[in-house]
Enzyme design. Sequence first.
Site, PDB file in Angstrom:
ATOM      1  N   HIS A  72      -8.294  11.884   7.687  1.00 29.49           N
ATOM      2  CA  HIS A  72      -9.186  12.248   6.291  1.00 29.49           C
ATOM      3  C   HIS A  72     -10.410  11.349   6.649  1.00 29.49           C
ATOM      4  CE1 HIS A  72      -6.384  14.877   3.737  1.00 29.49           C
ATOM      5  NE2 HIS A  72      -6.324  15.261   4.912  1.00 29.49           N
ATOM      6  N   TYR A 201      -8.097  12.395  -6.468  1.00 35.13           N
ATOM      7  CA  TYR A 201      -7.333  11.636  -7.720  1.00 35.13           C
ATOM      8  C   TYR A 201      -8.160  12.025  -9.129  1.00 35.13           C
ATOM      9  CZ  TYR A 201      -5.243   8.724  -4.065  1.00 35.13           C
ATOM     10  OH  TYR A 201      -4.870   8.081  -2.967  1.00 35.13           O
ATOM     11  N   PRO A 293       1.977   3.548  -6.690  1.00 29.56           N
ATOM     12  CA  PRO A 293       1.429   4.326  -5.611  1.00 29.56           C
ATOM     13  C   PRO A 293       0.129   4.869  -5.473  1.00 29.56           C
ATOM     14  CG  PRO A 293       2.769   5.734  -6.815  1.00 29.56           C
ATOM     15  CD  PRO A 293       2.906   4.175  -7.503  1.00 29.56           C
ATOM     16  N   LYS A 297      -0.567   2.062  -1.105  1.00 27.06           N
ATOM     17  CA  LYS A 297      -0.552   0.930  -0.165  1.00 27.06           C
ATOM     18  C   LYS A 297       1.139   0.531   0.239  1.00 27.06           C
ATOM     19  CE  LYS A 297      -4.786  -0.019   0.662  1.00 27.06           C
ATOM     20  NZ  LYS A 297      -5.127   0.861   1.221  1.00 27.06           N
ATOM     21  N   TYR A 385      -9.479   1.117   0.539  1.00 26.69           N
ATOM     22  CA  TYR A 385      -8.490   2.174   0.777  1.00 26.69           C
ATOM     23  C   TYR A 385      -8.262   2.406   2.102  1.00 26.69           C
ATOM     24  CZ  TYR A 385      -6.713   7.060  -0.149  1.00 26.69           C
ATOM     25  OH  TYR A 385      -5.666   8.023  -0.437  1.00 26.69           O
TER      26      TYR A 385
HETATM   27  P1  RFL Z   1      12.568   1.399   2.061  1.00 24.01           P
HETATM   28  O1  RFL Z   1      11.781   2.522   2.356  1.00 24.01           O
HETATM   29  O2  RFL Z   1      13.098   1.400   0.661  1.00 24.01           O
HETATM   30  O3  RFL Z   1      13.920   1.217   2.962  1.00 24.01           O
HETATM   31  C1  RFL Z   1      14.819   0.145   2.728  1.00 24.01           C
HETATM   32  C2  RFL Z   1      16.258   0.657   3.637  1.00 24.01           C
HETATM   33  O4  RFL Z   1      17.282  -0.355   3.370  1.00 24.01           O
HETATM   34  C3  RFL Z   1      18.265   0.337   2.861  1.00 24.01           C
HETATM   35  N1  RFL Z   1      18.992  -0.695   2.036  1.00 24.01           N
HETATM   36  C4  RFL Z   1      20.302  -1.249   2.722  1.00 24.01           C
HETATM   37  N2  RFL Z   1      20.789  -1.428   3.659  1.00 24.01           N
HETATM   38  C5  RFL Z   1      22.006  -2.412   3.999  1.00 24.01           C
HETATM   39  N3  RFL Z   1      22.466  -2.994   2.790  1.00 24.01           N
HETATM   40  C6  RFL Z   1      21.908  -2.853   1.522  1.00 24.01           C
HETATM   41  N4  RFL Z   1      22.410  -3.389   0.418  1.00 24.01           N
HETATM   42  C7  RFL Z   1      20.541  -2.093   1.580  1.00 24.01           C
HETATM   43  N5  RFL Z   1      19.881  -1.849   0.238  1.00 24.01           N
HETATM   44  C8  RFL Z   1      19.106  -0.866   0.746  1.00 24.01           C
HETATM   45  C9  RFL Z   1      18.203   1.552   2.331  1.00 24.01           C
HETATM   46  O5  RFL Z   1      19.166   2.497   2.487  1.00 24.01           O
HETATM   47  C10 RFL Z   1      16.678   1.648   3.136  1.00 24.01           C
HETATM   48  O6  RFL Z   1      16.993   2.877   4.193  1.00 24.01           O
HETATM   49  O7  RFL Z   1      11.677  -0.086   2.328  1.00 24.01           O
HETATM   50  P2  RFL Z   1      10.612  -0.483   3.268  1.00 24.01           P
HETATM   51  O8  RFL Z   1      11.178   0.015   4.989  1.00 24.01           O
HETATM   52  O9  RFL Z   1      10.199  -1.664   3.054  1.00 24.01           O
HETATM   53  O10 RFL Z   1       9.385   0.769   3.201  1.00 24.01           O
HETATM   54  C11 RFL Z   1       8.751   0.730   2.247  1.00 24.01           C
HETATM   55  C12 RFL Z   1       8.175   1.866   1.567  1.00 24.01           C
HETATM   56  O11 RFL Z   1       9.250   2.975   1.638  1.00 24.01           O
HETATM   57  C13 RFL Z   1       7.487   2.082   0.312  1.00 24.01           C
HETATM   58  O12 RFL Z   1       6.710   0.888   0.359  1.00 24.01           O
HETATM   59  C14 RFL Z   1       6.919   3.283  -0.151  1.00 24.01           C
HETATM   60  O13 RFL Z   1       7.578   4.443   0.031  1.00 24.01           O
HETATM   61  C15 RFL Z   1       6.371   3.206  -1.432  1.00 24.01           C
HETATM   62  N6  RFL Z   1       6.360   4.391  -2.169  1.00 24.01           N
HETATM   63  C16 RFL Z   1       5.144   4.969  -1.856  1.00 24.01           C
HETATM   64  N7  RFL Z   1       4.039   4.486  -1.284  1.00 24.01           N
HETATM   65  C17 RFL Z   1       2.906   4.838  -0.953  1.00 24.01           C
HETATM   66  O14 RFL Z   1       2.130   4.310  -0.077  1.00 24.01           O
HETATM   67  N8  RFL Z   1       2.475   5.943  -1.461  1.00 24.01           N
HETATM   68  C18 RFL Z   1       3.582   6.870  -2.230  1.00 24.01           C
HETATM   69  O15 RFL Z   1       3.284   7.939  -2.574  1.00 24.01           O
HETATM   70  C19 RFL Z   1       4.921   6.347  -2.372  1.00 24.01           C
HETATM   71  N9  RFL Z   1       5.696   7.079  -3.292  1.00 24.01           N
HETATM   72  C20 RFL Z   1       7.166   5.064  -2.931  1.00 24.01           C
HETATM   73  C21 RFL Z   1       7.019   6.282  -3.500  1.00 24.01           C
HETATM   74  C22 RFL Z   1       8.508   4.498  -3.275  1.00 24.01           C
HETATM   75  C23 RFL Z   1       9.551   5.254  -4.070  1.00 24.01           C
HETATM   76  N10 RFL Z   1      10.584   4.345  -4.150  1.00 24.01           N
HETATM   77  C24 RFL Z   1      10.874   3.154  -3.930  1.00 24.01           C
HETATM   78  C25 RFL Z   1      11.686   4.794  -5.261  1.00 24.01           C
HETATM   79  C26 RFL Z   1       7.930   6.990  -4.122  1.00 24.01           C
HETATM   80  C27 RFL Z   1       9.292   6.334  -4.627  1.00 24.01           C
HETATM   81  C28 RFL Z   1      10.124   7.146  -5.444  1.00 24.01           C
HETATM   82  C1  PHB Z   2       1.143  11.205  -1.226  1.00 24.92           C
HETATM   83  O1  PHB Z   2       0.790  12.115  -0.446  1.00 24.92           O
HETATM   84  O2  PHB Z   2       2.625  11.047  -1.491  1.00 24.92           O
HETATM   85  C2  PHB Z   2       0.512  10.110  -1.538  1.00 24.92           C
HETATM   86  C3  PHB Z   2      -0.924  10.208  -1.421  1.00 24.92           C
HETATM   87  C4  PHB Z   2      -1.882   8.993  -1.908  1.00 24.92           C
HETATM   88  C5  PHB Z   2      -1.239   8.259  -2.947  1.00 24.92           C
HETATM   89  C6  PHB Z   2       0.040   8.375  -2.965  1.00 24.92           C
HETATM   90  C7  PHB Z   2       0.864   9.264  -2.528  1.00 24.92           C
HETATM   91  O3  PHB Z   2      -2.032   7.275  -3.580  1.00 24.92           O
END
Ligand code: RFL
Ligand code: PHB
Length: 390
Positions: A72, A201, A293, A297, A385
């Site tokens: 994009h 957005y 989110p 980032k 961004y």
């Molecule tokens: P993760 O993805 O949370 O992975 C951590 C892993 O560690 C395991 N774990 C354990 N293992 C052993 N012993 C324990 N005690 C443990 N506790 C946990 C878990 O099972 C898991 O497999 O962290 P990581 O790798 O640092 O990755 C980070 C990203 O996942 C995170 O920054 C993003 O997903 C954040 N986030 C979003 N980021 C965006 O940029 N755009 C989004 O739209 C977005 N939506 C989100 C999100 C995070 C969410 N969370 C944390 C609930 C939406 C949600 C719902």
């Molecule tokens: C998503 O596609 O899940 C998404 C994209 C942009 C954002 C947050 C989430 O800022």
Amino acid sequence: MRTQVVIIGSGPSGLLLGQLLAKAGIEAVILDRAGKDYILGRVRAGVLENGTVGLMDEAGAGARMHVEGLPHGGFSLAFDGRDHRIDLADLTGGKGVMVYGQTELTRDLMQQREVIGAKTIYDAANVRPHDFDGRSPYVTYEAEGVSHHIDCDFIAGCDGFHGVSRKAVPEKSITIFEKVYPFGWLGLLADVPPVNHELIYANHPGGFALCSMRSESRSRYYLQCALDERGEDWSDDRFWDELRRRLPAHHAEALVTGPSFEKSIAPLRSFVAEPMRFGKLFLVGDAAHIVPPTGAKGLNLAASDVHYLYAGLREYYQERSSAGIDAYSARALSRVWKAVRFSWWMTTMLHRFPDTGAFDQKIQEAELDYLTHSRAAATVLAENYVGLAY
Ligand code: RFL
Ligand code: PHB
């Protein structure tokens, strides 16, 4: 058992780090308390910065992303019933982002890990890092009721916000910075074509809305919601009606709706733990920091942490120098805080806060107007961004 690095957590940061270390000939074992299907079932981020794309390539896991990911070159800011395009490519000298779901990125990394035959232990219970302040760190866990012990040189805490690594650090050694926002995001995934070919957005009196996607036929939509709402209270029809209300008329009319197959609410917070290194334990990704989110980032910060840690560990093993691992925390945090600021700013500018008065409302409108009429202001948004340089 003995290995060089134990990685706690098999999310994107743990898997990416494991893959990069393997490429450099450094052995790592990954432990996760969850199973593979559970990890792949979590729908999260969708926008990758160039740096993250580059690391996936370096890890040897980027092939499918380049075929199926959607590059994009811009996105829309919608307010006052109109669209205002932020031309990322024009404002940043040709840069953009890649829309590719975190689930797919995780699947690609898991697959590559299988190809190289590296060890991952899923469903590991009671994972605990030990003696990371001493000379001989080790990690214990239980599998099928049997206790295990892995000696190692270093421990990478890639276990997310609720993980055990950060909690294992004595409270007096860690400083927490936190801001909790008074709303959440209700997310929906449906197999319908995206309403627009780029992300939207939307700032609306009824609350923020985001139109994103996973492919040409799968859409990801979000609505700002109150913290006490529950996913079950939102039928698909209610969600689609509310989304239509928050979009400019031409998008509302073009919106294709259909049955959802995922709906969940996420609270929004900013959180940073400092430092990110405690002796031989390193915190990486969500284990050390959370951003709302709105700036897309979270996942990208996890990737930049991995970049700094991987560089440091490679230097340690290949050049016998600790300079890189000694600098890890400061390097990572310098980039983290800029993304925390950007995500806080995007969140503040685009959402309705329960206590927003007439003055704050006018400031928000002036900010959006400035952003869409000043190239200098739009450049600041675009540069952040697409992702600041590592
Ligand atoms: P993760 O993805 O949370 O992975 C951590 C892993 O560690 C395991 N774990 C354990 N293992 C052993 N012993 C324990 N005690 C443990 N506790 C946990 C878990 O099972 C898991 O497999 O962290 P990581 O790798 O640092 O990755 C980070 C990203 O996942 C995170 O920054 C993003 O997903 C954040 N986030 C979003 N980021 C965006 O940029 N755009 C989004 O739209 C977005 N939506 C989100 C999100 C995070 C969410 N969370 C944390 C609930 C939406 C949600 C719902
Ligand atoms: C998503 O596609 O899940 C998404 C994209 C942009 C954002 C947050 C989430 O800022």
